[in-house]
Design a protein around this motif. Structure first.
Motif, PDB file in Angstrom:
ATOM      1  N   LEU A  51      33.805 -17.388  -9.883  1.00  0.00           N
ATOM      2  CA  LEU A  51      34.419 -17.364  -8.628  1.00  0.00           C
ATOM      3  C   LEU A  51      35.329 -16.400  -8.433  1.00  0.00           C
ATOM      4  CD1 LEU A  51      35.145 -21.220  -8.348  1.00  0.00           C
ATOM      5  CD2 LEU A  51      33.302 -19.858  -7.251  1.00  0.00           C
TER       6      LEU A  51
ATOM      7  N   LYS B 264      29.578 -14.962  -6.732  1.00  0.00           N
ATOM      8  CA  LYS B 264      30.749 -15.810  -6.402  1.00  0.00           C
ATOM      9  C   LYS B 264      30.165 -16.876  -5.435  1.00  0.00           C
ATOM     10  CE  LYS B 264      34.537 -12.447  -6.866  1.00  0.00           C
ATOM     11  NZ  LYS B 264      35.617 -11.951  -5.978  1.00  0.00           N
TER      12      LYS B 264
ATOM     13  N   LEU C 175      38.679 -17.971  -2.247  1.00  0.00           N
ATOM     14  CA  LEU C 175      37.321 -17.639  -1.583  1.00  0.00           C
ATOM     15  C   LEU C 175      37.192 -17.941  -0.034  1.00  0.00           C
ATOM     16  CD1 LEU C 175      34.246 -18.478  -4.087  1.00  0.00           C
ATOM     17  CD2 LEU C 175      35.162 -16.216  -3.297  1.00  0.00           C
TER      18      LEU C 175
END
Length: 455
Positions: free
Chosen positions: A90, A98, A130
């Motif tokens: 990630l 990711k 993210l």
């Protein structure tokens, strides 16, 4: 097996091709099972850590697909290094990698037993990162993973402490339609926590949630209404949601929303109505007619929520009159017979409140309210017993109703409730009997039943 062998023993290019082939094959349900059975997990996980950027992405795609299968969800999470490498990806992977790692964690977090392990392995921070920095797809999948993780109460606290609320709220306005749905769903789950109820509002979450009630997709409207319902448990939020313009879109949703959105909007109004000013504001905003309509045409859950809202609203003196004038009595009385246990309790409670009005005391009896209220006294729904006794107590203040309650067979079950009822039911039943005994004829009947007023 040859493809899986290539994952470990091939050239870098060969590993990439083998991983890509397995990614394509893993779209098939049967292949999801087979790839794991023939030993595919260990080399795929190794590739997540040591492969080329392309190989890492294709391995993550494959694991994401494999994790759709319920048995695989457990096997992957229990495989040494699986969660750690996915979570590391990630932060360290290519933008596409990711996104795929977030998708794999989303699928794995569907399984309850995996959620604690995913949290313990450190997933919240990179997933939250993210939400702001990922590709549109990564934002969608990260929000979806956080939504699943937030089902667990402990995780609700941890995600908020890790800074998850502001980027989820930001996504409500700036994400793709799917990201908005997932972010709203995550906030709905997070808002089950008392502290998060306050924190979401303080992080400026009310305005975008309210906006979604009108402009969101079907799912976004459902999730926004659910979040607002939870937030409205908090007293300060009751004021804040109304001040931010939340009433009108919630009321509109009662008529235009999906069945789930209607349930959640009615629940939000039920919570908001536990506030004196909101009792008046909801009625002025046109909330009474659609709530009354839901008593007859809503789902079982919607009927429960609508009855609960009307119960709270009926505390207000003007609303007592309006609810009856708008035709609220017939569906409320019908609900005493046909509703779920909770709906019966709420309907009886509403009638108890409405009966604190001289005209309504007459109207409820004329509308046929006595038989179902009396029947509820003997039901096994404890709280409904309480509310039915309270309604009869209030109705008995009218002299004509004293005789009507006796004629309808209400005396014996009220006396019986003094022995079999809850503490609250006993109090309400005793008060009802004392009021009824002001009639000489009824008092004589009560003596025949063995009732003696409590000192």
């Amino acid at each position: 097996p040859p493809l899986i062998a290539l994952l470990s023993g091939g050239t870098s290019a060969g590993k990439e091709e083998a991983a890509a082939a397995l990614a394509a094959l893993s779209f098939d349900d049967d292949n999801e099972v087979t790839i794991v059975k023939v030993g595919g997990l260990v080399p795929l996980i190794a590739l997540l850590e040591s492969g080329t950027p392309t190989a890492k992405r294709e391995a993550a795609v494959t694991i994401k697909h494999l994790a759709i299968n319920n048995e695989n969800k457990v096997a992957i999470a229990q495989q040494a290094g699986a969660l750690d490498t996915l979570i590391a990806l990630l932060s360290s992977g290519t933008p596409d990698a990711k996104e795929e790692a977030a998708g794999a964690l989303r699928n794995l977090s569907v399984k309850d037993q995996n959620r604690a392990a995913i949290m313990a392995a450190g997933a919240p921070a990179p997933l939250i990162e993210l939400l702001g920095s990922g590709t549109p797809g990564a934002k969608e999948k990260a929000a979806a993973a956080l939504k699943k993780l937030a089902i667990n109460a402990q995780n609700q606290i941890a995600i908020a402490k890790a800074g998850g609320l502001p980027p989820l709220i930001a996504l409500l306005s700036g994400g793709t339609p799917v990201a908005i749905e997932e972010a709203a769903g995550a906030l709905a789950n997070l808002s089950f926590d008392d502290d998060n109820e306050i924190a979401i509002a303080q992080a400026s979450g009310l305005a975008p949630l309210i906006a979604l009630l009108g402009t969101g997709t079907r799912v976004a409207k459902e999730m926004a209404a659910a979040t607002i319902k939870h937030l409205a448990i908090n007293d300060e939020n009751k004021v804040g949601i109304t001040a931010a313009g939340g009433l009108q879109p919630l009321i509109s949703l009662l008529a235009t929303g999906s069945p789930l959105a209607i349930e959640e909007a009615a629940g939000a109004l039920a919570n908001l109505s536990i506030n004196d000013d909101n009792e008046e504001a909801i009625a002025k905003a046109g909330g009474l007619p659609p709530l009354i309509a839901l008593l007859s045409n809503g789902t079982q859950a919607a009927r429960e929520e609508a009855a609960a809202a009307l119960r709270n609203l009926s505390i207000n003196q003007e609303n007592k009159v309006s609810i009856v004038e708008l035709g609220g009595l017939p569906p409320l009385i019908a609900l005493l017979d046909s509703g779920t246990p909770h709906a019966r309790e709420e309907a009886a409670g509403t009638l108890a409140n409405l009966a604190v009005n001289d005209d309504n005391e007459v109207a409820i009896v004329k509308a046929g309210g006595l038989p179902p209220l009396i029947a509820l006294l003997g039901s096994n729904i404890r709280q409904a017993n309480d509310e039915a006794a309270a309604a009869l107590k209030n109705l008995a203040l009218l002299d004509d109703n004293k005789a009507a309650i006796a004629q309808a067979g209400g005396l014996a079950p009220l006396v019986a409730l003094l022995d079999s009822g809850s503490a609250d039911a006993k109090i309400e039943a005793e008060a009802a009997l004392k009021t009824l005994s002001r009639s000489a004829d009824v008092k004589q009947q009560l003596h025949q039943l063995g009732w003696v007023p409590a000192p």
